[in-house]
Write a protein that holds these residues in place. Sequence first.
Motif, PDB file in Angstrom:
ATOM      1  N   ASP A 130       0.785  -1.129   0.056  1.00 54.61           N
ATOM      2  CA  ASP A 130       0.090   0.029  -0.046  1.00 54.61           C
ATOM      3  C   ASP A 130       0.932   1.254   0.034  1.00 54.61           C
ATOM      4  OD1 ASP A 130      -1.578   2.065   0.724  1.00 54.61           O
ATOM      5  OD2 ASP A 130      -2.844   1.095   1.807  1.00 54.61           O
ATOM      6  N   LEU A 131       1.038   1.953  -1.124  1.00 52.71           N
ATOM      7  CA  LEU A 131       2.137   2.857  -1.275  1.00 52.71           C
ATOM      8  C   LEU A 131       1.767   4.132  -0.614  1.00 52.71           C
ATOM      9  CD1 LEU A 131       4.637   3.870  -2.730  1.00 52.71           C
ATOM     10  CD2 LEU A 131       3.133   4.504  -4.648  1.00 52.71           C
ATOM     11  N   GLU A 132       0.333   4.396  -0.430  1.00 49.60           N
ATOM     12  CA  GLU A 132       0.024   5.592   0.480  1.00 49.60           C
ATOM     13  C   GLU A 132       0.290   5.573   1.790  1.00 49.60           C
ATOM     14  OE1 GLU A 132      -0.481   8.693  -1.098  1.00 49.60           O
ATOM     15  OE2 GLU A 132      -0.028   7.502  -3.071  1.00 49.60           O
ATOM     16  N   LYS A 133      -0.206   4.114   2.318  1.00 48.13           N
ATOM     17  CA  LYS A 133       0.191   4.002   3.770  1.00 48.13           C
ATOM     18  C   LYS A 133       1.333   3.979   4.126  1.00 48.13           C
ATOM     19  CE  LYS A 133      -1.294   0.600   7.097  1.00 48.13           C
ATOM     20  NZ  LYS A 133      -2.092  -0.713   7.028  1.00 48.13           N
ATOM     21  N   SER A 134       2.506   3.449   3.089  1.00 46.43           N
ATOM     22  CA  SER A 134       3.902   3.363   3.373  1.00 46.43           C
ATOM     23  C   SER A 134       4.562   4.941   3.444  1.00 46.43           C
ATOM     24  CB  SER A 134       4.765   2.610   2.455  1.00 46.43           C
ATOM     25  OG  SER A 134       4.396   1.166   2.603  1.00 46.43           O
ATOM     26  N   LEU A 135       4.099   5.632   2.408  1.00 45.75           N
ATOM     27  CA  LEU A 135       4.396   7.051   2.475  1.00 45.75           C
ATOM     28  C   LEU A 135       4.079   7.854   3.666  1.00 45.75           C
ATOM     29  CD1 LEU A 135       3.563   7.995  -1.297  1.00 45.75           C
ATOM     30  CD2 LEU A 135       5.998   7.645  -0.521  1.00 45.75           C
ATOM     31  N   ALA A 136       2.911   7.468   4.075  1.00 45.70           N
ATOM     32  CA  ALA A 136       2.581   8.361   5.398  1.00 45.70           C
ATOM     33  C   ALA A 136       3.356   7.795   6.603  1.00 45.70           C
ATOM     34  CB  ALA A 136       0.957   8.028   5.619  1.00 45.70           C
ATOM     35  N   TRP A 153       6.036  -0.135  -5.769  1.00 48.23           N
ATOM     36  CA  TRP A 153       4.620  -0.796  -5.566  1.00 48.23           C
ATOM     37  C   TRP A 153       4.287  -1.338  -7.063  1.00 48.23           C
ATOM     38  CZ3 TRP A 153       0.330   0.694  -8.886  1.00 48.23           C
ATOM     39  CH2 TRP A 153      -0.724   0.205  -8.486  1.00 48.23           C
ATOM     40  N   GLU A 170       9.226  12.431  -0.278  1.00 47.67           N
ATOM     41  CA  GLU A 170       9.321  11.982  -1.596  1.00 47.67           C
ATOM     42  C   GLU A 170      10.519  13.035  -2.346  1.00 47.67           C
ATOM     43  OE1 GLU A 170       6.645  11.513  -5.733  1.00 47.67           O
ATOM     44  OE2 GLU A 170       5.620  10.982  -3.742  1.00 47.67           O
ATOM     45  N   ARG A 174       9.832  10.390  -8.227  1.00 46.59           N
ATOM     46  CA  ARG A 174       8.753   9.452  -8.591  1.00 46.59           C
ATOM     47  C   ARG A 174       8.701   9.002 -10.109  1.00 46.59           C
ATOM     48  NH1 ARG A 174       2.886   8.281  -6.656  1.00 46.59           N
ATOM     49  NH2 ARG A 174       3.697   9.423  -4.788  1.00 46.59           N
TER      50      ARG A 174
END
Length: 124
Positions: A14-20, A59, A30, A33
């Motif tokens: 889960d890219l967004e979860k990992s970024l957060a 991802w 970041e 990309r």
Amino acid sequence: MKFTFDHNNINVLDLEKSLAFYKEALGLVEVRRYEPEDKSFILVYLGDGTTNHKLELTWLRDRKEPYDLGDNEFHIALVVDDFEAAYEHHKKMGCICYENKDMGIYFINDPDDYWIEIVPAKKK
């Protein structure tokens, strides 16, 4: 011939979860990309704003099952200038997964269960 470190890579579900997580837990942001036209994968490079070393999050669109990390003996390590504050922050986040008080370090785990070692800055 001289080699220098550029980046390390981990795959995330889960890219967004990992970024957060990486932003909240470690302040990584970041810096670059890459996404191909077919959108089959996304590469996000995170930086600490101080060094040139990056953490690459990969991802894969078609990946649905968690990654098999084996014995999870590999890890990433970061040095922190205020160890006590970092410890309290990670404790509140609920992401501390292992402590070695004798060595003066602890580990946190990210959403995909990769371990990150937190090391205090050396006192001068």
